[in-house]
Design an enzyme around this catalytic site. Sequence first.
Site, PDB file in Angstrom:
ATOM      1  N   PRO A  93       0.831  -1.208   0.000  1.00  0.00           N
ATOM      2  CA  PRO A  93       0.000   0.000   0.000  1.00  0.00           C
ATOM      3  C   PRO A  93       0.864   1.256   0.000  1.00  0.00           C
ATOM      4  O   PRO A  93       2.021   1.235   0.406  1.00  0.00           O
ATOM      5  CB  PRO A  93      -0.790  -0.121   1.312  1.00  0.00           C
ATOM      6  CG  PRO A  93      -0.672  -1.558   1.720  1.00  0.00           C
ATOM      7  CD  PRO A  93       0.640  -2.031   1.200  1.00  0.00           C
ATOM      8  N   ASP A 133      18.653  -1.452   7.360  1.00  0.00           N
ATOM      9  CA  ASP A 133      19.469  -2.481   6.722  1.00  0.00           C
ATOM     10  C   ASP A 133      18.606  -3.265   5.736  1.00  0.00           C
ATOM     11  O   ASP A 133      17.380  -3.344   5.884  1.00  0.00           O
ATOM     12  CB  ASP A 133      20.032  -3.432   7.781  1.00  0.00           C
ATOM     13  CG  ASP A 133      21.141  -4.318   7.235  1.00  0.00           C
ATOM     14  OD1 ASP A 133      21.683  -3.994   6.161  1.00  0.00           O
ATOM     15  OD2 ASP A 133      21.465  -5.322   7.892  1.00  0.00           O
TER      16      ASP A 133
END
Length: 615
Positions: free
Chosen positions: A329, A384
């Site tokens: 979304p 990360d």
Amino acid sequence: MSHFPKLLSSQIAYDVARTMLDGFDKHYRLFREVSHQAKLKFEAGDWHGLQQIQRDRIAFYNERVRESSVILEDEYDAENIEDEIWQQIKLHYIGLLTNHHQPELAETFFNSVCTRILHRSYFNNDFIFVRPAISTEYIENEESPTRPTFRAYYPGSREGMAACFERIVHNFQLERPFEDLQRDIGYVVRAVGEHFGDLRIAPNFQIHTLSSLFFRNKAAFIIGRILNGDRTFPLAIPILHGPSGKLVLDTVLLKKEQLLILFSFTHSYFMVDMEIPSAYVTFLRDIMPRKPRAEIYTSLGLQKQGKNLFYRDFLHHLQHSSDKFIVAPGIRGLVMLVFTLPSYPYVFKVIRDVFPAPKETTRELVKSKYQLVKQHDRVGRMADTLEYSDVAFPLSRFDEALVREFEQHAPSMIEYQRAKDGGEEIVVRHVYIERRMTPLNIYLQEGSDAQVEHGVIEYGNAIKELIAANIFPGDMLYKNFGVTRHGRVVFYDYDEIEYLTDCNIRHVPQPRNEEEEMSGEVWYTVRPHDIFPETFRTFLLGDPRVGAAFLRHHADFFDPAMWQSHKDRLLAGHVHDFFAYHASDRFIHRYGAAAEPPATPPVKQPDAGPARRVA
């Protein structure tokens, strides 16, 4: 079903297994050497040297895998070894790992070499370690009993808290002197007492600290736990270079939330000397039980093991869920096709085949930006990423709209194949996986006034910390930032990042005539890497609530002088201090540099008397 041979009759199988384990042992020896160097460089205050060995270490694993693969190809024609021999290779390897101190890492290394040599359509689960073969439970360093995984201290029965913490610090044998260790130990004892209050001391009251320091940025961390009765509390003490150039204890962290942020996926990996890494992970899981083992291994610099465990966890989740992967979304990106599995807290990012205007980039350039982030100090402000190639998903779990997105925007990145169970699979050739966060633009749109204030403060702080670390985000729209579950704002869209020192920070020129002044277009020359901070107002201050909060807390954001000052400091070689905890937690702010901590008597043995304070 496994079809392993009953007899191990091949000398080649043993030799190949031995060669692969030798390759891993060389890798881990070099890995540990970096941790030894980290201690020396920390003591010397060689911050650029620390950054360099951190960057270099990331490449170690792939270099050793490549090296081992070449040896096996040259000496054993590994690609053409028969199936029966590969099965024997694995069994010999298991035998060689029986008393090994890093068996789980060695198994992952075996998988990496095997999959590099053999095409994915050829190797099968009998050849690689789909599940661990060697247990990591209760591995002990019997060869060096003086170097246990952790040390135990008993402040209630021996030295008292102050003497106990002093002994803890001295046991790390740092060569650089402390500015005033007695003062700092007093602060630690005072903070512990304030945190625990009237806590009854149990007979088993003790402190455990891991035997190696954790190095990152410009800090060395003592990591431990406090045991009292049936309760366990985390403990972390950062050691820094003070203004005098001598060492100081900066604070003590005693809350699980503080440790979770310290070990967050938004920070660079620690450098830690670990003989038995699985024991370190078990210890850390005890103080951070919500933290997946995959993330802990990754935070310790063992990112390949983290990737391996993450993928196993992911397959387990797929097996025990039924929802479908969908297009993520939010606002569609111009560079990445992003999808997610609603029941799983991660997003999957695939580079599109074509980038619509105004994007001007290439697939290789985007990948280089993500690699830059992997190697750079993320200072708690960049997520990360886990990078995978040729990942097979059950096609039945892909929403039709997602399949259409792939076929329209990234057809070169997928292929279809028949799975071993007869079902259809969609293979994604290259994908990045990141933690799912609340997009900052949605957080600001839907948040209360207090949340908007918090989000804006965090956004400005995030940008300022990034540029202090020599990272210019490039595309600074709110949609490219996320809010973690701890309320920290984190950057996660890397395709336009640049080093700040490569950028030209400019004022917007004064218009020379009325036509230029009234022009709706940019009338002045803009060269690559030019930055005009005054123009950031246009896309950052549109919402009245956001704009008001921004000008209250970060009015200097639009001043080129602020940006230039950071660039000048970087060019002068300055390495900024970054803290994975609030400034208010630092002793210098909490108690004051000149504050005298209260005298603290030693903790006595428990008796039948009333409850006593820890300190």
